[in-house]
Design a protein around this motif. Sequence first.
Motif, PDB file in Angstrom:
ATOM      1  N   LYS A 126       2.201 -10.848  -0.147  1.00 23.00           N
ATOM      2  CA  LYS A 126       2.715 -12.004   0.611  1.00 23.00           C
ATOM      3  C   LYS A 126       3.587 -11.584   1.780  1.00 23.00           C
ATOM      4  N   LYS A 127       4.361 -10.528   1.592  1.00 22.67           N
ATOM      5  CA  LYS A 127       5.365 -10.167   2.604  1.00 22.67           C
ATOM      6  C   LYS A 127       4.778  -9.329   3.736  1.00 22.67           C
ATOM      7  N   TYR A 128       3.762  -8.523   3.425  1.00 26.58           N
ATOM      8  CA  TYR A 128       3.254  -7.576   4.419  1.00 26.58           C
ATOM      9  C   TYR A 128       1.777  -7.831   4.702  1.00 26.58           C
ATOM     10  N   SER A 129       1.505  -8.730   5.654  1.00 24.54           N
ATOM     11  CA  SER A 129       0.097  -9.054   5.932  1.00 24.54           C
ATOM     12  C   SER A 129      -0.616  -7.873   6.601  1.00 24.54           C
ATOM     13  N   ASP A 130       0.154  -6.902   7.114  1.00 31.17           N
ATOM     14  CA  ASP A 130      -0.478  -5.729   7.734  1.00 31.17           C
ATOM     15  C   ASP A 130      -0.664  -4.575   6.734  1.00 31.17           C
ATOM     16  N   TYR A 131      -0.418  -4.839   5.463  1.00 31.81           N
ATOM     17  CA  TYR A 131      -0.734  -3.847   4.425  1.00 31.81           C
ATOM     18  C   TYR A 131      -1.971  -4.325   3.673  1.00 31.81           C
ATOM     19  N   HIS A 132      -2.854  -3.375   3.345  1.00 31.40           N
ATOM     20  CA  HIS A 132      -3.948  -3.687   2.434  1.00 31.40           C
ATOM     21  C   HIS A 132      -3.543  -3.150   1.062  1.00 31.40           C
ATOM     22  N   ILE A 133      -3.366  -4.053   0.107  1.00 34.52           N
ATOM     23  CA  ILE A 133      -2.931  -3.656  -1.235  1.00 34.52           C
ATOM     24  C   ILE A 133      -4.159  -3.515  -2.135  1.00 34.52           C
ATOM     25  N   ILE A 134      -4.349  -2.302  -2.648  1.00 32.36           N
ATOM     26  CA  ILE A 134      -5.456  -2.042  -3.570  1.00 32.36           C
ATOM     27  C   ILE A 134      -4.849  -1.882  -4.957  1.00 32.36           C
ATOM     28  N   ASN A 135      -5.198  -2.798  -5.843  1.00 37.94           N
ATOM     29  CA  ASN A 135      -4.620  -2.812  -7.184  1.00 37.94           C
ATOM     30  C   ASN A 135      -5.604  -2.189  -8.172  1.00 37.94           C
ATOM     31  N   LEU A 136      -5.254  -1.024  -8.710  1.00 42.26           N
ATOM     32  CA  LEU A 136      -6.107  -0.346  -9.701  1.00 42.26           C
ATOM     33  C   LEU A 136      -5.504  -0.555 -11.081  1.00 42.26           C
ATOM     34  N   LEU A 141      -2.158 -12.863 -11.397  1.00 40.74           N
ATOM     35  CA  LEU A 141      -2.252 -12.759  -9.931  1.00 40.74           C
ATOM     36  C   LEU A 141      -3.145 -13.830  -9.314  1.00 40.74           C
ATOM     37  N   ARG A 142      -3.406 -14.910 -10.067  1.00 37.93           N
ATOM     38  CA  ARG A 142      -4.307 -15.960  -9.575  1.00 37.93           C
ATOM     39  C   ARG A 142      -3.915 -16.471  -8.190  1.00 37.93           C
ATOM     40  N   ASP A 143      -2.605 -16.605  -7.964  1.00 35.57           N
ATOM     41  CA  ASP A 143      -2.135 -17.230  -6.714  1.00 35.57           C
ATOM     42  C   ASP A 143      -2.390 -16.373  -5.477  1.00 35.57           C
ATOM     43  N   ILE A 144      -2.645 -15.076  -5.654  1.00 35.78           N
ATOM     44  CA  ILE A 144      -2.853 -14.251  -4.458  1.00 35.78           C
ATOM     45  C   ILE A 144      -4.222 -13.566  -4.428  1.00 35.78           C
ATOM     46  N   GLU A 145      -5.039 -13.814  -5.456  1.00 35.38           N
ATOM     47  CA  GLU A 145      -6.255 -12.990  -5.596  1.00 35.38           C
ATOM     48  C   GLU A 145      -7.249 -13.157  -4.446  1.00 35.38           C
ATOM     49  N   ASN A 146      -7.167 -14.270  -3.715  1.00 38.82           N
ATOM     50  CA  ASN A 146      -8.122 -14.463  -2.609  1.00 38.82           C
ATOM     51  C   ASN A 146      -7.566 -14.057  -1.246  1.00 38.82           C
ATOM     52  N   ARG A 147      -6.383 -13.511  -1.226  1.00 38.48           N
ATOM     53  CA  ARG A 147      -5.809 -13.086   0.064  1.00 38.48           C
ATOM     54  C   ARG A 147      -6.646 -11.956   0.672  1.00 38.48           C
ATOM     55  N   LEU A 148      -6.750 -11.966   1.991  1.00 37.58           N
ATOM     56  CA  LEU A 148      -7.612 -10.990   2.671  1.00 37.58           C
ATOM     57  C   LEU A 148      -7.071  -9.561   2.569  1.00 37.58           C
ATOM     58  N   ASN A 149      -5.753  -9.438   2.391  1.00 40.42           N
ATOM     59  CA  ASN A 149      -5.172  -8.082   2.337  1.00 40.42           C
ATOM     60  C   ASN A 149      -5.019  -7.572   0.909  1.00 40.42           C
ATOM     61  N   TYR A 150      -5.854  -8.103  -0.010  1.00 40.33           N
ATOM     62  CA  TYR A 150      -5.746  -7.708  -1.423  1.00 40.33           C
ATOM     63  C   TYR A 150      -7.112  -7.367  -2.009  1.00 40.33           C
ATOM     64  N   THR A 151      -7.192  -6.227  -2.713  1.00 39.30           N
ATOM     65  CA  THR A 151      -8.433  -5.838  -3.401  1.00 39.30           C
ATOM     66  C   THR A 151      -8.086  -5.405  -4.813  1.00 39.30           C
ATOM     67  N   PHE A 152      -8.847  -5.907  -5.792  1.00 37.12           N
ATOM     68  CA  PHE A 152      -8.636  -5.475  -7.174  1.00 37.12           C
ATOM     69  C   PHE A 152      -9.764  -4.534  -7.602  1.00 37.12           C
ATOM     70  N   ILE A 153      -9.385  -3.436  -8.247  1.00 39.22           N
ATOM     71  CA  ILE A 153     -10.388  -2.532  -8.817  1.00 39.22           C
ATOM     72  C   ILE A 153     -10.066  -2.334 -10.287  1.00 39.22           C
TER      73      ILE A 153
END
Length: 348
Positions: free
Chosen positions: A23-33, A45-57
């Motif tokens: 939420k705070k850093y739109s210029d970061y791509h957060i990859i959650n492993l 993480l339902r509330d943020i799972e569709n954000r463009l700067n977020y990927t779940f692995i």
Amino acid sequence: MRNILITGGAGFIGSHVVRLFVKKYSDYHIINLDALTYAGNLENLRDIENRLNYTFIKGDICNYDLVKNIFQEYKIEAVIHLAAESHVDRSIKDPFSFAKTNILGTLSLLQAAKNYWKSNLNNKLFYHISTDEVYGTLGNSGFFTENTAYDPHSPYSASKASSDHFVRAFYDTYNLPIIVSNCSNNYGSYQFPEKLIPLFINNICNNKPLPVYGNGENVRDWLYVEDHAKAIDLIFHKGKIGDTYAIGGCNEWRNIDLVKVLIKTVDKLLGRTEGTSEKLITFIKDRAGHDYRYAIDATKLKDELGWKPSLQFEEGIEKTVQWYLKNRDWVDNVTSGDYLNYYKEMYK
Ligand code: NAD
Ligand code: TYD
């Protein structure tokens, strides 16, 4: 974009860190492993799972080939490493899984970071999240600081201590840019109900016994999880490479007194007469190797980086109890299946 790998982001603290960063850093791509063990839950993480700067692995940090590929594919520049087996009681029953994930998993990440970053270490960081339990136990006075000697007593704390040593060894041996922080007990939303606070809130709601180990006099220093996430944000951006930071709530409670605060708060919010649930307190056999007291002196973090906890404990507890009461579905989901077997086995 700055590509940041967060491990264990579907767990309790990790989900708060992922949410804060996404939420705070739109210029970061957060990859959650995250391997999504019993303690990891994508509901967190339902509330943020569709954000463009977020990927779940979904994956295991012990799988070196997978970790190596993630560094390459996502051009990882920094790691915040939270994935771990984290519950002391489980470590007493199954120490191997703790050694595997906490030690070998950390080593797999360190090795992948070292090999991928090679000699270009500019703006790189391996930030390892650890616990104050590595310092062992205190008597009635004194505090843990960054300089306290390691003296772990449980298989959990021994595995975390070992992982801390590996992280530091990679700094000393390969100049890998690392930071370690060691935090006291956290509480707040999305904590799996095997740890004291969410377990007892759930049991008070359901009129079930509150299993207090030993005489209930052990002391813990409790920090609101969002304050830990804010400390991690600050240390990640402003911490000194190679340093350790101790994080704590300056908020010590004997377990039995904490249980009474929980009873009072839950009873009040459920409209029960004050003290109704005190009869649920049940003293049971002590935990093996039960550390007596943990308490952190967080002066370094306060003085050097200007951090301080944002909440008073009573306010944090009330918010936390309210969250568990409002999110009965979450609690019911995570306490179905395997949890019931765990509970029966643990408290038989
Ligand atoms: P948690 O048990 O709630 O979450 C751990 C997460 O790691 C889960 O999502 C789980 O699925 C994931 N995970 C476990 N094994 C994995 C593996 N092999 N590969 C990938 N993912 C895996 O733990 P937590 O309480 O959120 O703790 C997070 C970190 O903070 C841990 O390193 C812990 O030692 C540390 N810590 C916790 C506290 C506390 O009070 N909870 C205090 C200080 C430090
Ligand atoms: P816990 O939440 O497991 O954290 P940690 O052991 O990592 O500090 O336990 C907090 C304290 O509460 C600890 O002193 C053990 C005690 N405890 C109980 O008395 N009963 C319980 O059922 C649990 C889970 C913990």
